[in-house]
Structure formats: C-alpha cells, structure tokens
Design a protein around this motif. Structure first.
Motif, PDB file in Angstrom:
ATOM      1  N   MET A  67      10.538-107.666 -65.327  1.00 15.54           N
ATOM      2  CA  MET A  67      10.889-107.301 -63.949  1.00 15.54           C
ATOM      3  C   MET A  67      10.075-106.110 -63.444  1.00 15.54           C
ATOM      4  O   MET A  67       9.751-106.031 -62.259  1.00 15.54           O
ATOM      5  CB  MET A  67      12.387-107.028 -63.817  1.00 15.54           C
ATOM      6  N   GLU A  68       9.726-105.198 -64.325  1.00 15.54           N
ATOM      7  CA  GLU A  68       8.853-104.085 -63.931  1.00 15.54           C
ATOM      8  C   GLU A  68       7.479-104.624 -63.533  1.00 15.54           C
ATOM      9  O   GLU A  68       6.880-104.205 -62.541  1.00 15.54           O
ATOM     10  CB  GLU A  68       8.731-103.081 -65.086  1.00 15.54           C
ATOM     11  N   PHE A  69       6.992-105.578 -64.326  1.00 16.10           N
ATOM     12  CA  PHE A  69       5.708-106.216 -64.028  1.00 16.10           C
ATOM     13  C   PHE A  69       5.804-106.993 -62.712  1.00 16.10           C
ATOM     14  O   PHE A  69       4.870-106.977 -61.902  1.00 16.10           O
ATOM     15  CB  PHE A  69       5.301-107.131 -65.185  1.00 16.10           C
ATOM     16  N   TYR A  70       6.922-107.661 -62.491  1.00 17.39           N
ATOM     17  CA  TYR A  70       7.155-108.393 -61.239  1.00 17.39           C
ATOM     18  C   TYR A  70       6.988-107.461 -60.044  1.00 17.39           C
ATOM     19  O   TYR A  70       6.310-107.789 -59.061  1.00 17.39           O
ATOM     20  CB  TYR A  70       8.561-109.012 -61.254  1.00 17.39           C
ATOM     21  N   ASN A  71       7.603-106.275 -60.120  1.00 15.27           N
ATOM     22  CA  ASN A  71       7.517-105.312 -59.019  1.00 15.27           C
ATOM     23  C   ASN A  71       6.086-104.814 -58.829  1.00 15.27           C
ATOM     24  O   ASN A  71       5.636-104.625 -57.689  1.00 15.27           O
ATOM     25  CB  ASN A  71       8.486-104.154 -59.235  1.00 15.27           C
ATOM     26  N   GLU A  72       5.362-104.612 -59.918  1.00 11.86           N
ATOM     27  CA  GLU A  72       3.967-104.183 -59.810  1.00 11.86           C
ATOM     28  C   GLU A  72       3.112-105.277 -59.165  1.00 11.86           C
ATOM     29  O   GLU A  72       2.314-105.010 -58.271  1.00 11.86           O
ATOM     30  CB  GLU A  72       3.393-103.832 -61.187  1.00 11.86           C
ATOM     31  N   VAL A  73       3.294-106.509 -59.614  1.00 14.13           N
ATOM     32  CA  VAL A  73       2.520-107.630 -59.073  1.00 14.13           C
ATOM     33  C   VAL A  73       2.841-107.825 -57.593  1.00 14.13           C
ATOM     34  O   VAL A  73       1.949-108.068 -56.778  1.00 14.13           O
ATOM     35  CB  VAL A  73       2.778-108.922 -59.889  1.00 14.13           C
ATOM     36  N   LYS A  74       4.108-107.696 -57.234  1.00  9.17           N
ATOM     37  CA  LYS A  74       4.535-107.825 -55.833  1.00  9.17           C
ATOM     38  C   LYS A  74       3.871-106.741 -54.976  1.00  9.17           C
ATOM     39  O   LYS A  74       3.396-107.008 -53.878  1.00  9.17           O
ATOM     40  CB  LYS A  74       6.064-107.715 -55.768  1.00  9.17           C
ATOM     41  N   SER A  75       3.811-105.540 -55.512  1.00  7.46           N
ATOM     42  CA  SER A  75       3.179-104.435 -54.800  1.00  7.46           C
ATOM     43  C   SER A  75       1.681-104.704 -54.596  1.00  7.46           C
ATOM     44  O   SER A  75       1.136-104.455 -53.512  1.00  7.46           O
ATOM     45  CB  SER A  75       3.383-103.143 -55.589  1.00  7.46           C
ATOM     46  N   ILE A  76       1.036-105.217 -55.625  1.00  8.61           N
ATOM     47  CA  ILE A  76      -0.398-105.535 -55.527  1.00  8.61           C
ATOM     48  C   ILE A  76      -0.619-106.661 -54.524  1.00  8.61           C
ATOM     49  O   ILE A  76      -1.566-106.626 -53.736  1.00  8.61           O
ATOM     50  CB  ILE A  76      -0.975-105.913 -56.911  1.00  8.61           C
ATOM     51  N   LYS A  77       0.277-107.647 -54.525  1.00  7.31           N
ATOM     52  CA  LYS A  77       0.175-108.757 -53.558  1.00  7.31           C
ATOM     53  C   LYS A  77       0.232-108.209 -52.140  1.00  7.31           C
ATOM     54  O   LYS A  77      -0.527-108.640 -51.270  1.00  7.31           O
ATOM     55  CB  LYS A  77       1.296-109.765 -53.807  1.00  7.31           C
ATOM     56  N   ASN A  78       1.113-107.248 -51.900  1.00  6.25           N
ATOM     57  CA  ASN A  78       1.206-106.620 -50.578  1.00  6.25           C
ATOM     58  C   ASN A  78      -0.075-105.861 -50.241  1.00  6.25           C
ATOM     59  O   ASN A  78      -0.546-105.907 -49.111  1.00  6.25           O
ATOM     60  CB  ASN A  78       2.413-105.691 -50.496  1.00  6.25           C
ATOM     61  N   SER A  79      -0.653-105.173 -51.226  1.00  4.74           N
ATOM     62  CA  SER A  79      -1.914-104.449 -51.012  1.00  4.74           C
ATOM     63  C   SER A  79      -3.044-105.409 -50.654  1.00  4.74           C
ATOM     64  O   SER A  79      -3.866-105.104 -49.788  1.00  4.74           O
ATOM     65  CB  SER A  79      -2.309-103.669 -52.271  1.00  4.74           C
TER      66      SER A  79
END
Length: 170
Positions: A123-135
């Motif tokens: 889930m931590e990785f999920y949040n990081e990937v989601k943040s990168i997707k937004n970037s």
C-alpha cells in the motif's frame, strides 16, 4: 540505479483497482500492473522486476520477459514461490546495489531486510505510484497545454508579416 522487486500477486491483492480487475480476470490484472509499472519505471529511471508465482503450474519453467527497457516480468518455475525467487535474487545482489522489495508479507519483509534490501509494503508503494502517476499527468498537461495550435502562433512574426503582405497583393 534502484532495483525494485515486486511480489506481483501480493500487490494485485492489495491495490484496490487491481483487486477489482482480478475478480473477473487475473490476466487483465497482471497486464494492468505491468502497464502501471512500465510508466513508473520510465518516469523514475528505476529497474523493476515483477515476480509472479507459477509454483502450482505443473511443468512450468522460470520465464523472464522484458516488458520495457526498465521492467522485467518473471514467472517462477513449478514449486517456487515469488518470495523464494525474490529472496534468492536479493541475496545475490542486495548488498551491491540499491534494492527495494514490495510486499505486504511480514516474513518476506524480514528476510529481504536481512539480505540488504529495503522493504516497502504494497500500500505504501501504491501511494508512491499514484503520486508519480499524478506527476506524469501534470507534466503532460504542462507540455501540451502550452502548445500552439494556430498557424499564426507557430510562425515567426517576420514570416507572418511577409505572408500577410503577399496575401494582400493578390
């Protein structure tokens, strides 16, 4: 370069969007995960290894497929779990390179940590990937929203004046 090992089925069973997809197709969920991580790896410049269990698939041999320059998809051989593959591989490279292992399996996290890897819950990785997707979305929007769409916006002012002069003489 950072190397990230992802326990594929652990992530599929943890991420909300992939969990929904797997309910009707594991293949679609795997493909969706691969596509997400290809974008992530390209943006961050990391190498990502997505490991899927094939331990219960009779006669399966270990397969390593290149999904992109930075992403490999590994299917373990019959009788080998994704955890075992990741442990073995991290044991070989863990202290020489920067290695992250993405799994929510607590025992697996302990084992890879002892071998020199940084552990990261799914889930931590999920949040990081989601943040990168937004970037990535922001960068794309910035790049293309400033694009000039009319001929007048694209042509040098001097050339535009000359063309206007030619147009008026006809």
């Amino acid at each position: 370069m950072r190397n990230i090992f992802v326990d594929g089925y652990n992530v599929i069973n943890s991420w909300p969007n992939l969990k929904k997809t797997k309910n009707y197709s594991f293949e679609a969920a795997r493909q969706q995960l691969v596509e997400i991580l290809v974008n992530y790896a390209a943006f961050k410049g990391y190498r990502v290894f997505i490991v899927f269990d094939a331990q219960l698939v009779l006669g399966s041999l270990e397969k390593d497929e290149k999904a992109s320059n930075n992403v490999n998809v590994i299917f373990t051989k019959e009788g080998e779990t994704a955890d075992a593959y990741i442990e073995r591989t991290v044991n070989n490279i863990g202290r020489k390179n920067e290695v992250f292992v993405v799994t929510s399996d607590k025992l697996e996290q302990q084992l890879v940590f002892q071998r020199g890897a940084v552990r990261m819950p799914s889930m931590e990785f999920y949040n990081e990937v989601k943040s990168i997707k937004n970037s990535i979305s922001v960068k794309i929007t910035e790049k293309y929203s400033d694009k000039k769409h009319t001929l007048e916006d694209r042509i040098n002012k001097n050339i535009l004046d000359k063309l206007e002069k030619i147009r008026r003489n006809n």
